[in-house]
Design a protein around this motif. Structure first.
Motif, PDB file in Angstrom:
ATOM      1  N   VAL A  85       2.567   3.274  -3.111  1.00 20.46           N
ATOM      2  CA  VAL A  85       1.862   2.237  -2.281  1.00 20.46           C
ATOM      3  C   VAL A  85       2.178   2.717  -0.880  1.00 20.46           C
ATOM      4  CG1 VAL A  85       1.762  -0.285  -1.621  1.00 20.46           C
ATOM      5  CG2 VAL A  85       2.245   0.304  -3.920  1.00 20.46           C
ATOM      6  N   PHE A  86       0.984   2.974  -0.345  1.00 22.80           N
ATOM      7  CA  PHE A  86       1.115   3.286   1.060  1.00 22.80           C
ATOM      8  C   PHE A  86       0.645   2.105   1.924  1.00 22.80           C
ATOM      9  CE2 PHE A  86      -0.422   6.910  -1.394  1.00 22.80           C
ATOM     10  CZ  PHE A  86       0.693   7.908  -1.055  1.00 22.80           C
ATOM     11  N   VAL A  87       1.659   1.863   3.023  1.00 22.20           N
ATOM     12  CA  VAL A  87       1.229   0.817   3.959  1.00 22.20           C
ATOM     13  C   VAL A  87       0.939   1.090   5.252  1.00 22.20           C
ATOM     14  CG1 VAL A  87       2.840  -1.305   4.958  1.00 22.20           C
ATOM     15  CG2 VAL A  87       3.388  -0.454   2.854  1.00 22.20           C
ATOM     16  N   PHE A  88      -0.256   0.583   5.749  1.00 28.28           N
ATOM     17  CA  PHE A  88      -0.989   1.061   7.127  1.00 28.28           C
ATOM     18  C   PHE A  88      -0.847   0.112   8.034  1.00 28.28           C
ATOM     19  CE2 PHE A  88      -2.987   3.678   3.396  1.00 28.28           C
ATOM     20  CZ  PHE A  88      -2.780   5.097   4.016  1.00 28.28           C
ATOM     21  N   ALA A  89      -0.914   0.688   9.245  1.00 30.14           N
ATOM     22  CA  ALA A  89      -1.287  -0.252  10.488  1.00 30.14           C
ATOM     23  C   ALA A  89      -2.467   0.151  11.045  1.00 30.14           C
ATOM     24  CB  ALA A  89      -0.097  -0.286  11.372  1.00 30.14           C
ATOM     25  N   TYR A  90      -3.273  -0.517  11.689  1.00 33.59           N
ATOM     26  CA  TYR A  90      -4.619   0.157  12.065  1.00 33.59           C
ATOM     27  C   TYR A  90      -4.645  -0.122  13.415  1.00 33.59           C
ATOM     28  CZ  TYR A  90      -6.079   0.180   7.240  1.00 33.59           C
ATOM     29  OH  TYR A  90      -6.216   0.823   6.072  1.00 33.59           O
ATOM     30  N   GLY A  91      -4.923   1.056  14.192  1.00 37.30           N
ATOM     31  CA  GLY A  91      -4.929   1.086  15.689  1.00 37.30           C
ATOM     32  C   GLY A  91      -6.498   1.254  16.074  1.00 37.30           C
ATOM     33  N   CYS A 100      -3.143  10.331   1.654  1.00 36.79           N
ATOM     34  CA  CYS A 100      -3.596   8.958   2.229  1.00 36.79           C
ATOM     35  C   CYS A 100      -4.735   9.064   2.847  1.00 36.79           C
ATOM     36  CB  CYS A 100      -2.704   8.986   3.816  1.00 36.79           C
ATOM     37  SG  CYS A 100      -1.033   8.332   3.601  1.00 36.79           S
ATOM     38  N   ALA A 101      -5.466  10.228   3.180  1.00 37.55           N
ATOM     39  CA  ALA A 101      -6.844  10.233   3.267  1.00 37.55           C
ATOM     40  C   ALA A 101      -7.755  10.013   2.038  1.00 37.55           C
ATOM     41  CB  ALA A 101      -7.201  11.940   3.842  1.00 37.55           C
ATOM     42  N   GLU A 102      -6.917  10.595   0.966  1.00 41.85           N
ATOM     43  CA  GLU A 102      -7.629  10.292  -0.174  1.00 41.85           C
ATOM     44  C   GLU A 102      -7.668   8.745  -0.738  1.00 41.85           C
ATOM     45  OE1 GLU A 102      -5.577  12.332  -3.279  1.00 41.85           O
ATOM     46  OE2 GLU A 102      -6.341  14.300  -2.565  1.00 41.85           O
ATOM     47  N   ALA A 103      -6.576   8.096  -0.384  1.00 39.09           N
ATOM     48  CA  ALA A 103      -6.326   6.703  -0.758  1.00 39.09           C
ATOM     49  C   ALA A 103      -7.366   5.870   0.389  1.00 39.09           C
ATOM     50  CB  ALA A 103      -4.845   6.262  -0.423  1.00 39.09           C
ATOM     51  N   LEU A 104      -7.630   6.258   1.447  1.00 41.24           N
ATOM     52  CA  LEU A 104      -8.382   5.655   2.372  1.00 41.24           C
ATOM     53  C   LEU A 104      -9.843   5.763   1.812  1.00 41.24           C
ATOM     54  CD1 LEU A 104      -6.271   6.167   5.504  1.00 41.24           C
ATOM     55  CD2 LEU A 104      -6.704   3.838   4.641  1.00 41.24           C
ATOM     56  N   THR A 125     -12.860   0.417  -0.416  1.00 42.96           N
ATOM     57  CA  THR A 125     -14.205  -0.286   0.104  1.00 42.96           C
ATOM     58  C   THR A 125     -13.662  -1.322   1.278  1.00 42.96           C
ATOM     59  OG1 THR A 125     -13.817  -2.420  -1.597  1.00 42.96           O
ATOM     60  CG2 THR A 125     -15.350  -0.587  -2.108  1.00 42.96           C
ATOM     61  N   ASP A 126     -12.566  -1.592   1.291  1.00 34.05           N
ATOM     62  CA  ASP A 126     -12.070  -2.522   2.612  1.00 34.05           C
ATOM     63  C   ASP A 126     -11.156  -1.746   3.308  1.00 34.05           C
ATOM     64  OD1 ASP A 126     -11.102  -4.442   4.187  1.00 34.05           O
ATOM     65  OD2 ASP A 126      -9.738  -5.562   2.657  1.00 34.05           O
ATOM     66  N   ARG A 127     -12.019  -1.262   4.258  1.00 34.02           N
ATOM     67  CA  ARG A 127     -11.115   0.038   5.028  1.00 34.02           C
ATOM     68  C   ARG A 127     -10.076  -0.791   5.961  1.00 34.02           C
ATOM     69  NH1 ARG A 127     -11.196   5.137   4.546  1.00 34.02           N
ATOM     70  NH2 ARG A 127     -11.045   5.332   6.751  1.00 34.02           N
ATOM     71  N   LYS A 128      -9.657  -1.918   5.858  1.00 35.14           N
ATOM     72  CA  LYS A 128      -8.729  -2.406   6.751  1.00 35.14           C
ATOM     73  C   LYS A 128      -7.426  -3.017   5.871  1.00 35.14           C
ATOM     74  CE  LYS A 128     -10.240  -1.879  10.936  1.00 35.14           C
ATOM     75  NZ  LYS A 128      -9.532  -0.972  11.991  1.00 35.14           N
ATOM     76  N   ARG A 129      -7.333  -2.455   4.585  1.00 35.27           N
ATOM     77  CA  ARG A 129      -6.215  -2.884   3.752  1.00 35.27           C
ATOM     78  C   ARG A 129      -5.052  -2.521   4.015  1.00 35.27           C
ATOM     79  NH1 ARG A 129      -7.026  -2.489  -2.458  1.00 35.27           N
ATOM     80  NH2 ARG A 129      -5.006  -3.675  -2.586  1.00 35.27           N
ATOM     81  N   ASP A 130      -3.994  -3.011   4.235  1.00 36.48           N
ATOM     82  CA  ASP A 130      -2.762  -2.620   4.940  1.00 36.48           C
ATOM     83  C   ASP A 130      -2.063  -2.024   3.719  1.00 36.48           C
ATOM     84  OD1 ASP A 130      -2.212  -5.106   3.698  1.00 36.48           O
ATOM     85  OD2 ASP A 130      -0.546  -5.545   5.233  1.00 36.48           O
ATOM     86  N   ARG A 131      -2.024  -2.204   2.591  1.00 37.18           N
ATOM     87  CA  ARG A 131      -1.467  -1.677   1.373  1.00 37.18           C
ATOM     88  C   ARG A 131      -2.487  -1.050   0.233  1.00 37.18           C
ATOM     89  NH1 ARG A 131       4.080  -3.773   0.267  1.00 37.18           N
ATOM     90  NH2 ARG A 131       4.771  -4.483   2.093  1.00 37.18           N
ATOM     91  N   GLU A 183      -8.068   4.016  16.992  1.00 34.73           N
ATOM     92  CA  GLU A 183      -8.872   5.360  16.724  1.00 34.73           C
ATOM     93  C   GLU A 183      -8.576   5.548  15.194  1.00 34.73           C
ATOM     94  OE1 GLU A 183     -10.459   7.252  18.774  1.00 34.73           O
ATOM     95  OE2 GLU A 183     -10.118   5.976  20.306  1.00 34.73           O
ATOM     96  N   TYR A 184      -7.380   5.042  14.593  1.00 37.56           N
ATOM     97  CA  TYR A 184      -7.067   5.734  13.243  1.00 37.56           C
ATOM     98  C   TYR A 184      -5.907   4.969  12.689  1.00 37.56           C
ATOM     99  CZ  TYR A 184      -3.707   7.937  16.075  1.00 37.56           C
ATOM    100  OH  TYR A 184      -2.842   8.334  17.011  1.00 37.56           O
ATOM    101  N   PRO A 185      -5.904   4.949  11.210  1.00 37.78           N
ATOM    102  CA  PRO A 185      -4.624   4.263  10.714  1.00 37.78           C
ATOM    103  C   PRO A 185      -3.514   5.152  10.780  1.00 37.78           C
ATOM    104  CG  PRO A 185      -6.264   5.029   9.023  1.00 37.78           C
ATOM    105  CD  PRO A 185      -6.698   5.356  10.411  1.00 37.78           C
ATOM    106  N   THR A 186      -2.221   4.400  10.827  1.00 41.64           N
ATOM    107  CA  THR A 186      -0.945   5.012  10.755  1.00 41.64           C
ATOM    108  C   THR A 186      -0.346   4.639   9.582  1.00 41.64           C
ATOM    109  OG1 THR A 186      -0.889   4.885  13.379  1.00 41.64           O
ATOM    110  CG2 THR A 186       1.217   5.177  12.052  1.00 41.64           C
ATOM    111  N   LEU A 187       0.192   5.455   8.984  1.00 39.42           N
ATOM    112  CA  LEU A 187       1.082   5.334   7.589  1.00 39.42           C
ATOM    113  C   LEU A 187       2.482   4.779   8.260  1.00 39.42           C
ATOM    114  CD1 LEU A 187       1.585   5.476   4.449  1.00 39.42           C
ATOM    115  CD2 LEU A 187       2.311   7.772   4.801  1.00 39.42           C
ATOM    116  N   LYS A 188       2.755   3.705   7.850  1.00 38.08           N
ATOM    117  CA  LYS A 188       4.172   3.255   8.113  1.00 38.08           C
ATOM    118  C   LYS A 188       5.153   3.192   7.437  1.00 38.08           C
ATOM    119  CE  LYS A 188       3.399   1.187  12.076  1.00 38.08           C
ATOM    120  NZ  LYS A 188       3.767   1.776  13.246  1.00 38.08           N
ATOM    121  N   THR A 189       4.961   3.462   5.887  1.00 40.80           N
ATOM    122  CA  THR A 189       5.946   3.458   4.925  1.00 40.80           C
ATOM    123  C   THR A 189       5.329   3.729   3.912  1.00 40.80           C
ATOM    124  OG1 THR A 189       7.982   2.788   4.235  1.00 40.80           O
ATOM    125  CG2 THR A 189       6.525   1.146   4.121  1.00 40.80           C
ATOM    126  N   VAL A 190       6.093   4.358   2.926  1.00 41.27           N
ATOM    127  CA  VAL A 190       5.706   4.645   1.322  1.00 41.27           C
ATOM    128  C   VAL A 190       6.640   3.912   0.364  1.00 41.27           C
ATOM    129  CG1 VAL A 190       4.993   6.457  -0.165  1.00 41.27           C
ATOM    130  CG2 VAL A 190       4.665   6.805   2.339  1.00 41.27           C
TER     131      VAL A 190
END
Length: 141
Positions: A120-126, A99-103, A107-113, A128-135
Motif C-alpha cells: 500500500v503506497f501512501v501519497f501526498a499531492y503537491g 509507484c508510477a505503475e500504481a498511479l 482513475t482517481d488521481r488524488k487517492r492517497d492510498r 507538481e507531482y505526488p510524493t510517496l510518504k510511506t509504504v
C-alpha cells in the motif's frame, strides 16, 4: 517575472530550514520541495524553479520518493522488492517504477492510498507531482 528571467546568484532563502543560505547552495531536494509545496504565485516558488533550471535539473515526471518512504520500504517490503525487481534495480528505482505503475492504474488521481503489488503506497499531492510518504506491506513475509 518568469523563472528563466530570475538571476538566483546573491539571493538568500528567507524562511525555513535553509533561511539565510544562498539559493545557489541549497540542496536539489529542497528546491523540489519548494516547487511542489509552495504556491506558484509566491516568490520562493519562482526562485526555486529558476535555480533548478540554472543547474540543469528537471522535475521528476511521475513521483517524488521521500526519505521516510525509502526507510520504511527497506524494512517492510524488502521481500517484495527482491522478488519483483529487475537484475540491477535498486530500491529507489523500484519504488519510482512501481509507484508510477500504481498511479497510472488509478482513475482517481488524488487517492492517497493505493494498493499495488502487495504493497500500500501512501501519497501526498503537491503542486507538481505526488510524493510517496510511506509504504505498507499487505502480505505476510
Amino acid at each position: 517575472m518568469k523563472p528563466e528571467q530570475i538571476h538566483t546568484h546573491g539571493l538568500t532563502v528567507t524562511f525555513g530550514k535553509h533561511k539565510g543560505e544562498l539559493w545557489t547552495r541549497v540542496p536539489v531536494g529542497y528546491l523540489r520541495w519548494c516547487i511542489n509545496e509552495i504556491s506558484e504565485d509566491r516568490e520562493a516558488h519562482k526562485i526555486a524553479r529558476a535555480e533548478l533550471s540554472r543547474r540543469g535539473d528537471t522535475m521528476p515526471t511521475d513521483v517524488q520518493i521521500s526519505n521516510h518512504a525509502i526507510d520504511t520500504a527497506s524494512l517492510r517490503v524488502d521481500t517484495i522488492w527482491r522478488e519483483d525487481r529487475s537484475e540491477d534495480e535498486g530500491l529507489y528505482s523500484w519504488l519510482a517504477r512501481v509507484c508510477a505503475e500504481a498511479l497510472a492504474n488509478q482513475t482517481d488521481r488524488k487517492r492517497d492510498r493505493i494498493a499495488h503489488k502487495g504493497c500500500v503506497f501512501v501519497f501526498a499531492y503537491g503542486n507538481e507531482y505526488p510524493t510517496l510518504k510511506t509504504v505498507l506491506c499487505r502480505r505476510r513475509r
